[in-house]
Write a protein that holds these residues in place. Sequence first.
Motif, PDB file in Angstrom:
ATOM      1  N   ARG A  27       0.848  -1.181   0.000  1.00 57.02           N
ATOM      2  CA  ARG A  27       0.000   0.000   0.000  1.00 57.02           C
ATOM      3  C   ARG A  27       0.888   1.237   0.000  1.00 57.02           C
ATOM      4  O   ARG A  27       1.903   1.277   0.688  1.00 57.02           O
ATOM      5  CB  ARG A  27      -0.899   0.030   1.239  1.00 57.02           C
ATOM      6  N   PRO A  28       0.533   2.251  -0.786  1.00 58.65           N
ATOM      7  CA  PRO A  28       1.312   3.483  -0.756  1.00 58.65           C
ATOM      8  C   PRO A  28       1.119   4.181   0.578  1.00 58.65           C
ATOM      9  O   PRO A  28       0.108   3.995   1.254  1.00 58.65           O
ATOM     10  CB  PRO A  28       0.709   4.313  -1.900  1.00 58.65           C
ATOM     11  N   ASP A 163       4.801   7.104 -12.456  1.00 54.88           N
ATOM     12  CA  ASP A 163       5.179   6.680 -11.114  1.00 54.88           C
ATOM     13  C   ASP A 163       3.987   5.983 -10.469  1.00 54.88           C
ATOM     14  O   ASP A 163       3.004   6.641 -10.090  1.00 54.88           O
ATOM     15  CB  ASP A 163       5.600   7.895 -10.282  1.00 54.88           C
ATOM     16  N   PRO A 164       4.020   4.646 -10.355  1.00 54.33           N
ATOM     17  CA  PRO A 164       2.876   3.948  -9.751  1.00 54.33           C
ATOM     18  C   PRO A 164       2.509   4.466  -8.363  1.00 54.33           C
ATOM     19  O   PRO A 164       1.332   4.634  -8.052  1.00 54.33           O
ATOM     20  CB  PRO A 164       3.351   2.489  -9.697  1.00 54.33           C
ATOM     21  N   ALA A 165       3.511   4.747  -7.531  1.00 54.63           N
ATOM     22  CA  ALA A 165       3.211   5.231  -6.178  1.00 54.63           C
ATOM     23  C   ALA A 165       2.507   6.579  -6.221  1.00 54.63           C
ATOM     24  O   ALA A 165       1.565   6.837  -5.456  1.00 54.63           O
ATOM     25  CB  ALA A 165       4.504   5.331  -5.360  1.00 54.63           C
ATOM     26  N   ARG A 170      -2.783   9.586  -5.826  1.00 56.88           N
ATOM     27  CA  ARG A 170      -3.836  10.421  -6.413  1.00 56.88           C
ATOM     28  C   ARG A 170      -5.149   9.660  -6.537  1.00 56.88           C
ATOM     29  O   ARG A 170      -6.221  10.270  -6.540  1.00 56.88           O
ATOM     30  CB  ARG A 170      -3.391  10.928  -7.788  1.00 56.88           C
ATOM     31  N   HIS A 171      -5.087   8.357  -6.683  1.00 61.25           N
ATOM     32  CA  HIS A 171      -6.279   7.525  -6.899  1.00 61.25           C
ATOM     33  C   HIS A 171      -6.215   6.354  -5.912  1.00 61.25           C
ATOM     34  O   HIS A 171      -5.811   5.248  -6.264  1.00 61.25           O
ATOM     35  CB  HIS A 171      -6.262   7.031  -8.344  1.00 61.25           C
ATOM     36  N   HIS A 243      -3.735  -1.082  -3.707  1.00 56.72           N
ATOM     37  CA  HIS A 243      -2.585  -1.971  -3.608  1.00 56.72           C
ATOM     38  C   HIS A 243      -1.718  -1.888  -4.868  1.00 56.72           C
ATOM     39  O   HIS A 243      -2.213  -1.649  -5.974  1.00 56.72           O
ATOM     40  CB  HIS A 243      -3.028  -3.424  -3.431  1.00 56.72           C
ATOM     41  N   HIS A 244      -0.441  -2.159  -4.680  1.00 58.95           N
ATOM     42  CA  HIS A 244       0.484  -2.342  -5.797  1.00 58.95           C
ATOM     43  C   HIS A 244       0.936  -3.797  -5.770  1.00 58.95           C
ATOM     44  O   HIS A 244       1.651  -4.220  -4.865  1.00 58.95           O
ATOM     45  CB  HIS A 244       1.691  -1.408  -5.669  1.00 58.95           C
ATOM     46  N   VAL A 245       0.507  -4.565  -6.748  1.00 53.40           N
ATOM     47  CA  VAL A 245       0.829  -5.989  -6.829  1.00 53.40           C
ATOM     48  C   VAL A 245       2.120  -6.144  -7.628  1.00 53.40           C
ATOM     49  O   VAL A 245       2.191  -5.740  -8.784  1.00 53.40           O
ATOM     50  CB  VAL A 245      -0.306  -6.786  -7.500  1.00 53.40           C
ATOM     51  N   ASP A 246       3.118  -6.742  -7.013  1.00 51.63           N
ATOM     52  CA  ASP A 246       4.424  -6.968  -7.652  1.00 51.63           C
ATOM     53  C   ASP A 246       4.574  -8.465  -7.848  1.00 51.63           C
ATOM     54  O   ASP A 246       4.831  -9.204  -6.901  1.00 51.63           O
ATOM     55  CB  ASP A 246       5.529  -6.411  -6.764  1.00 51.63           C
ATOM     56  N   ILE A 247       4.419  -8.941  -9.086  1.00 51.80           N
ATOM     57  CA  ILE A 247       4.485 -10.382  -9.345  1.00 51.80           C
ATOM     58  C   ILE A 247       5.518 -10.644 -10.433  1.00 51.80           C
ATOM     59  O   ILE A 247       5.519  -9.995 -11.480  1.00 51.80           O
ATOM     60  CB  ILE A 247       3.095 -10.943  -9.728  1.00 51.80           C
TER      61      ILE A 247
END
Length: 324
Positions: A27-28, A163-165, A170-171, A243-247
């Motif tokens: 999570r950011p 920038d994903p973060a 912002r969203h 969430h930011h999913v890193d796979i």
Amino acid sequence: MWSSRGSCSACRWPRPPSRRTRPRTTRPPRAASASRSRRSSSTAHQSPAHRPTAPRPGRATDPVPPTRPILVVDLSSLWAGPLCAHLLGLAGARVIKVESTRRPDGARSGPRAFFDLLHAGHESVALDLRTPDGRAALVRLMLRADVVIEASRPRALAQLGIDPAGLLARHPALTWVSITGYGRTGPWCQRVAFGDDAAAAAGLVAVGPDGTPMFLADAIADPVTGLYAAVAALACVVGGGGHHVDIALREAAGSLLGTRPRLPRRDPAARWSPGSDQDEDNPSGWFVAASGCRRPVLPPRHRMPAGTAPELGADTARILTELA
């Protein structure tokens, strides 16, 4: 099994930097709010689908059922990312495939049936991402999405100014899915990977009769990663997003190793049995004898596309008017 020198004691491949076997979500960081009234004011202007609800015992939040299909913006190409988008589409999501006008998805130049299988029913947007207007339109689309799928190295995103973060800040209801060869962090984060070499890096290989490791299946890390990514994306959306999913392909392939900590001397080879179709104990066809059991090798099942994938940029003008 890994030796102390950092190489596989069975096949002498370089040791991967990490051994995560599950998609990682982060999570950011939350921005500090000025006051409680300010938080209440900002919440009142959120759409019903993205409005947080009061906590319930045992759960962090109680997500509001969506009033529209989940919107997926798919920036990926080839197999793993598009399969993730395809599965989300089968689950009812609206999928918009975004491609560069200068470098579209390479799968478009391959077998048409494969591209149709993964992209039929989706919408197509083509943007010139080398221009400020093209990048600005892409950002506007991503800020309207519930899920963004991308399969780029971190350096490639940074070159586009994405920038994903920052976008997650912002969203906050956005779910960002990053598919890479070896993860977004660590010494291999900028390496390109394909399904076969990523599986080999994880140790997911077959061993021939002479003890030589060989590729297992056909780019097996790609479909496994696409499946895991889709499941993770749906779980994040159901949980309210953010969430930011890193796979990574290597980690997804490595999760299939199960109780196989090291390579055997050789794997059982498939054999042909003339047999008889009327004899259940000895049917005709290919089989593998393993662990005292005779296991049939089933023929592949051909999946037919549900329709035809859109041509490059077929929906650009309409979608940019509607969403961007």
